[in-house]
Write a protein that holds these residues in place. Structure first.
Motif, PDB file in Angstrom:
ATOM      1  N   ALA A   1       0.800  -1.336  -0.042  1.00  9.49           N
ATOM      2  CA  ALA A   1       0.074   0.026   0.101  1.00  9.49           C
ATOM      3  C   ALA A   1       0.949   1.499   0.066  1.00  9.49           C
ATOM      4  O   ALA A   1       1.026   2.005   1.031  1.00  9.49           O
ATOM      5  CB  ALA A   1      -1.154   0.089   1.119  1.00  9.49           C
ATOM      6  N   THR A   2       1.273   1.450  -1.094  1.00 12.74           N
ATOM      7  CA  THR A   2       2.223   2.821  -1.432  1.00 12.74           C
ATOM      8  C   THR A   2       1.079   3.954  -1.675  1.00 12.74           C
ATOM      9  O   THR A   2      -0.059   3.917  -1.835  1.00 12.74           O
ATOM     10  CB  THR A   2       3.054   2.675  -2.508  1.00 12.74           C
ATOM     11  OG1 THR A   2       2.298   2.283  -3.575  1.00 12.74           O
ATOM     12  CG2 THR A   2       4.113   1.723  -2.218  1.00 12.74           C
ATOM     13  N   ILE A   3       1.814   5.146  -1.708  1.00 13.94           N
ATOM     14  CA  ILE A   3       0.895   6.339  -1.717  1.00 13.94           C
ATOM     15  C   ILE A   3      -0.119   6.320  -3.009  1.00 13.94           C
ATOM     16  O   ILE A   3       0.374   5.867  -3.959  1.00 13.94           O
ATOM     17  CB  ILE A   3       1.841   7.629  -1.887  1.00 13.94           C
ATOM     18  CG1 ILE A   3       2.623   7.832  -0.678  1.00 13.94           C
ATOM     19  CG2 ILE A   3       0.871   8.983  -2.393  1.00 13.94           C
ATOM     20  CD1 ILE A   3       1.916   8.394   0.582  1.00 13.94           C
ATOM     21  N   GLY A   4      -1.308   6.545  -2.965  1.00 17.91           N
ATOM     22  CA  GLY A   4      -2.204   6.605  -4.113  1.00 17.91           C
ATOM     23  C   GLY A   4      -2.896   5.268  -3.962  1.00 17.91           C
ATOM     24  O   GLY A   4      -3.853   4.958  -4.927  1.00 17.91           O
ATOM     25  N   GLN A   5      -2.340   4.262  -3.388  1.00 25.83           N
ATOM     26  CA  GLN A   5      -2.970   2.797  -3.679  1.00 25.83           C
ATOM     27  C   GLN A   5      -4.504   2.737  -3.121  1.00 25.83           C
ATOM     28  O   GLN A   5      -4.769   3.692  -2.172  1.00 25.83           O
ATOM     29  CB  GLN A   5      -2.125   1.848  -2.557  1.00 25.83           C
ATOM     30  CG  GLN A   5      -2.934   0.371  -2.764  1.00 25.83           C
ATOM     31  CD  GLN A   5      -2.786  -0.084  -3.922  1.00 25.83           C
ATOM     32  OE1 GLN A   5      -1.675  -0.464  -4.576  1.00 25.83           O
ATOM     33  NE2 GLN A   5      -3.943  -0.609  -4.705  1.00 25.83           N
ATOM     34  N   LYS A   6      -5.304   2.234  -4.007  1.00 22.48           N
ATOM     35  CA  LYS A   6      -6.632   2.081  -3.580  1.00 22.48           C
ATOM     36  C   LYS A   6      -7.118   1.450  -2.370  1.00 22.48           C
ATOM     37  O   LYS A   6      -6.420   0.421  -2.246  1.00 22.48           O
ATOM     38  CB  LYS A   6      -7.637   1.603  -4.854  1.00 22.48           C
ATOM     39  CG  LYS A   6      -9.108   1.629  -4.782  1.00 22.48           C
ATOM     40  CD  LYS A   6      -9.813   1.113  -5.997  1.00 22.48           C
ATOM     41  CE  LYS A   6      -9.188   0.468  -6.972  1.00 22.48           C
ATOM     42  NZ  LYS A   6     -10.261   0.030  -7.946  1.00 22.48           N
ATOM     43  N   ILE A   7      -7.907   1.889  -1.789  1.00 24.78           N
ATOM     44  CA  ILE A   7      -8.388   1.347  -0.407  1.00 24.78           C
ATOM     45  C   ILE A   7      -9.928   1.097  -0.533  1.00 24.78           C
ATOM     46  O   ILE A   7     -10.559   2.193  -0.467  1.00 24.78           O
ATOM     47  CB  ILE A   7      -7.896   1.908   0.853  1.00 24.78           C
ATOM     48  CG1 ILE A   7      -6.491   2.326   1.078  1.00 24.78           C
ATOM     49  CG2 ILE A   7      -8.627   1.193   2.225  1.00 24.78           C
ATOM     50  CD1 ILE A   7      -5.611   1.199   1.361  1.00 24.78           C
ATOM     51  N   VAL A   8     -10.578   0.088  -0.381  1.00 28.23           N
ATOM     52  CA  VAL A   8     -11.898  -0.034  -0.545  1.00 28.23           C
ATOM     53  C   VAL A   8     -12.424  -0.559   0.811  1.00 28.23           C
ATOM     54  O   VAL A   8     -12.087  -1.764   1.429  1.00 28.23           O
ATOM     55  CB  VAL A   8     -12.399  -1.063  -1.617  1.00 28.23           C
ATOM     56  CG1 VAL A   8     -13.866  -1.502  -1.564  1.00 28.23           C
ATOM     57  CG2 VAL A   8     -11.680  -0.769  -2.827  1.00 28.23           C
ATOM     58  N   VAL A   9     -13.204   0.174   1.506  1.00 25.68           N
ATOM     59  CA  VAL A   9     -13.784  -0.131   2.748  1.00 25.68           C
ATOM     60  C   VAL A   9     -15.459  -0.833   2.593  1.00 25.68           C
ATOM     61  O   VAL A   9     -16.107  -0.049   1.993  1.00 25.68           O
ATOM     62  CB  VAL A   9     -13.731   1.154   3.800  1.00 25.68           C
ATOM     63  CG1 VAL A   9     -14.630   0.797   5.098  1.00 25.68           C
ATOM     64  CG2 VAL A   9     -12.280   1.452   3.925  1.00 25.68           C
ATOM     65  N   ILE A  10     -15.338  -1.786   3.001  1.00 24.15           N
ATOM     66  CA  ILE A  10     -16.840  -2.448   2.958  1.00 24.15           C
ATOM     67  C   ILE A  10     -17.312  -2.663   4.255  1.00 24.15           C
ATOM     68  O   ILE A  10     -16.520  -2.757   5.523  1.00 24.15           O
ATOM     69  CB  ILE A  10     -16.902  -3.759   1.966  1.00 24.15           C
ATOM     70  CG1 ILE A  10     -15.932  -4.710   2.750  1.00 24.15           C
ATOM     71  CG2 ILE A  10     -16.464  -3.543   0.752  1.00 24.15           C
ATOM     72  CD1 ILE A  10     -15.978  -6.081   1.988  1.00 24.15           C
ATOM     73  N   ARG A  11     -18.582  -3.220   4.541  1.00 22.95           N
ATOM     74  CA  ARG A  11     -19.172  -3.541   5.962  1.00 22.95           C
ATOM     75  C   ARG A  11     -19.067  -5.162   5.985  1.00 22.95           C
ATOM     76  O   ARG A  11     -18.636  -5.804   5.019  1.00 22.95           O
ATOM     77  CB  ARG A  11     -20.824  -3.321   5.541  1.00 22.95           C
ATOM     78  CG  ARG A  11     -20.957  -2.080   6.053  1.00 22.95           C
ATOM     79  CD  ARG A  11     -21.112  -1.519   7.593  1.00 22.95           C
ATOM     80  NE  ARG A  11     -21.216  -0.194   7.929  1.00 22.95           N
ATOM     81  CZ  ARG A  11     -20.433   0.350   8.670  1.00 22.95           C
ATOM     82  NH1 ARG A  11     -19.603  -0.232   9.297  1.00 22.95           N
ATOM     83  NH2 ARG A  11     -20.695   1.928   8.532  1.00 22.95           N
TER      84      ARG A  11
END
Length: 184
Positions: free
Chosen positions: A174-184
């Motif tokens: 997870a470098t700068i700009g890496q996509k993070i998807v938060v789900i329930r």
């Protein structure tokens, strides 16, 4: 000369008005639903929030958790998946959330720190930050002493604690700009 000065001032004023308008729009577009008092039922964040699970394999990557290379974090399952560009799960692991959860949605890594002291006073490493909620910064980290204990609920913390080994993997992925998807 006076008319050219007036034109210059008018141009600066117009640019300032446009800038303030843009910043106002940007700020209003990022207000958490809890503060607005409206449902986000029709947003893509909610669609991701209802990602279906494989009941036979609870560690399987939930459906509707995005595409491409990304980190998927389930606030309900306290689990992270590191997903390659081809959709292959490179690693999955359990985490211990802070007392403040991020809202479901898609984010990007905004900053990283090799080693700092956490909000709770614990020395942490491999900090990967991606959002904030009510002034509380949210990110992944590993305690230097290796603990992943549940934080004191009276202290507002956004640190999502990983084991040191999992923190090492997150740091590389997870470098700068890496996509993070938060789900329930």
């Amino acid at each position: 000369m006076a008319s050219s000065s007036a034109g210059f001032v008018a141009g600066l004023t117009a640019a300032a008005v446009v800038t303030v308008g843009f910043l106002t729009y940007q700020a209003s577009a990022n207000i958490p639903a809890a503060l607005v008092g409206k449902s986000r039922a029709n947003t893509s964040a909610t669609a991701a929030a209802k990602a279906p699970r494989d009941k036979k394999n609870p560690t399987a990557l939930p459906g509707s958790s995005g595409t491409g290379e990304r980190v998927v974090y389930s606030v309900d399952d306290d689990r992270v998946w590191l997903v390659s560009a081809t959709g292959r799960v490179e690693r999955t692991f359990k985490v211990t959330p802070g007392s403040v959860d991020p809202l479901p949605g898609t984010y990007a890594v905004t900053s990283r720190s090799k080693a700092v002291t956490g909000t709770d006073g614990t020395p942490i490493e491999h900090v990967v930050r991606f959002t904030s909620v009510g002034g509380v910064v949210i990110g992944f980290s590993a305690a230097v002493n290796g603990t992943t204990t549940t934080p004191d609920s009276t202290v507002k913390t956004g640190g999502i604690r990983e084991s040191r080994r999992d923190g090492d993997a997150m740091w590389v992925f997870a470098t700068i700009g890496q996509k993070i998807v938060v789900i329930r």
